[in-house]
Design a protein around this motif. Structure first.
Motif, short mmCIF file in Angstrom:
data_model
loop_
_atom_site.label_atom_id
_atom_site.label_comp_id
_atom_site.label_asym_id
_atom_site.label_seq_id
_atom_site.Cartn_x
_atom_site.Cartn_y
_atom_site.Cartn_z
N THR A 220 0.82 -1.22 0.00
CA THR A 220 0.00 0.00 0.00
C THR A 220 0.85 1.27 0.00
OG1 THR A 220 -0.15 0.09 2.40
CG2 THR A 220 -1.88 -1.12 1.22
N LYS A 221 2.11 1.16 0.37
CA LYS A 221 2.97 2.36 0.41
C LYS A 221 3.29 2.84 -1.00
CE LYS A 221 3.73 2.62 4.90
NZ LYS A 221 3.13 3.65 5.69
N LYS A 222 3.74 1.93 -1.86
CA LYS A 222 4.06 2.27 -3.24
C LYS A 222 4.15 0.97 -4.02
CE LYS A 222 7.28 4.91 -6.07
NZ LYS A 222 6.33 5.73 -6.76
N GLY A 223 3.36 0.88 -5.06
CA GLY A 223 3.38 -0.33 -5.87
C GLY A 223 1.98 -0.77 -6.22
N LYS A 224 1.83 -2.05 -6.54
CA LYS A 224 0.53 -2.58 -6.93
C LYS A 224 0.00 -3.51 -5.85
CE LYS A 224 1.27 -2.07 -11.77
NZ LYS A 224 0.91 -2.46 -13.07
N GLY A 225 -1.33 -3.63 -5.81
CA GLY A 225 -1.93 -4.50 -4.82
C GLY A 225 -3.40 -4.73 -5.11
N ILE A 226 -4.03 -5.48 -4.18
CA ILE A 226 -5.46 -5.78 -4.29
C ILE A 226 -6.11 -5.45 -2.95
CG2 ILE A 226 -7.19 -7.57 -4.66
CD1 ILE A 226 -5.10 -9.08 -6.32
N PHE A 227 -7.15 -4.60 -2.97
CA PHE A 227 -7.93 -4.22 -1.80
C PHE A 227 -9.26 -4.95 -1.88
CE2 PHE A 227 -11.56 -1.63 -0.48
CZ PHE A 227 -11.24 -1.27 0.82
N ARG A 228 -9.71 -5.51 -0.74
CA ARG A 228 -11.00 -6.19 -0.70
C ARG A 228 -11.81 -5.73 0.51
NH1 ARG A 228 -7.71 -10.47 -2.56
NH2 ARG A 228 -8.52 -11.37 -4.48
N TYR A 229 -13.09 -5.53 0.27
CA TYR A 229 -14.05 -5.24 1.33
C TYR A 229 -15.26 -6.12 1.07
CZ TYR A 229 -17.94 -3.05 3.70
OH TYR A 229 -19.05 -2.84 4.48
#
Length: 163
Positions: free
Chosen positions: A57-66
């Motif tokens: 989450t700081k810098k780069g790619k990712g996946i957020f889920r809710y």
């Protein structure tokens, strides 16, 4: 005496989405990275607290889920996949919101759709154009059905601004 059963080591991280962000230890700044990063997303006058299951989450790619835990939307999810910066959606990414039957792919700034993007709705409507702070703003085209009915022109604060 604690009567809660002991949880298995492999727990469902989506369960963490129901815990208020103030009570969640993220593990971001400590050596123990056993807990995934937790971030809050403010959309449509509601706060969604979800986990980043993959990425940085700081810098780069990712996946957020809710995942919605209560009410008539229970079990429906919001999933963002794309670029992050400083704990926000930043850069190129896509968001699928099952609660609103909505998909957005495009540019993000501080977790809001901002820049060029494409909104697709389950009813078949589609918007492609400029976004600003989660609203249609600038030049864009809104298609209202499969027959090609559309409005192409300027938008301001999510409203048509012209002929």
């Amino acid at each position: 005496h604690d009567t809660h059963p002991v949880k298995e080591e492999e727990e469902n991280w989506e369960d963490a989405a129901t815990v208020p962000v103030e009570e969640v230890e993220t593990g971001e700044d400590i050596d123990d990275q056993s807990l995934p990063p937790v971030i809050a997303l403010d959309r449509n006058d509601k706060r969604f607290v979800g986990v980043v299951s993959e990425g940085n989450t700081k810098k780069g790619k990712g996946i957020f889920r809710y995942v919605e835990e209560t009410g008539e939307q229970k079990g429906k999810s919001i999933v963002y996949e794309g670029a992050f910066a400083d704990g926000c959606f930043e850069g190129r990414g896509s968001l699928r919101d099952q609660c609103r039957e909505y998909f957005y792919e495009g540019q993000w700034k501080k977790s809001k759709s901002h820049g060029h993007g494409k909104e697709t709705f389950e009813n078949g409507n589609l918007y492609e154009g400029e976004m600003k702070n989660d609203m249609r703003d600038g030049h864009g085209t809104y298609y209202t059905d499969a027959n090609g009915n559309r409005y192409e022109g300027e938008w301001k604060n999510d409203e048509k601004d012209g002929q």
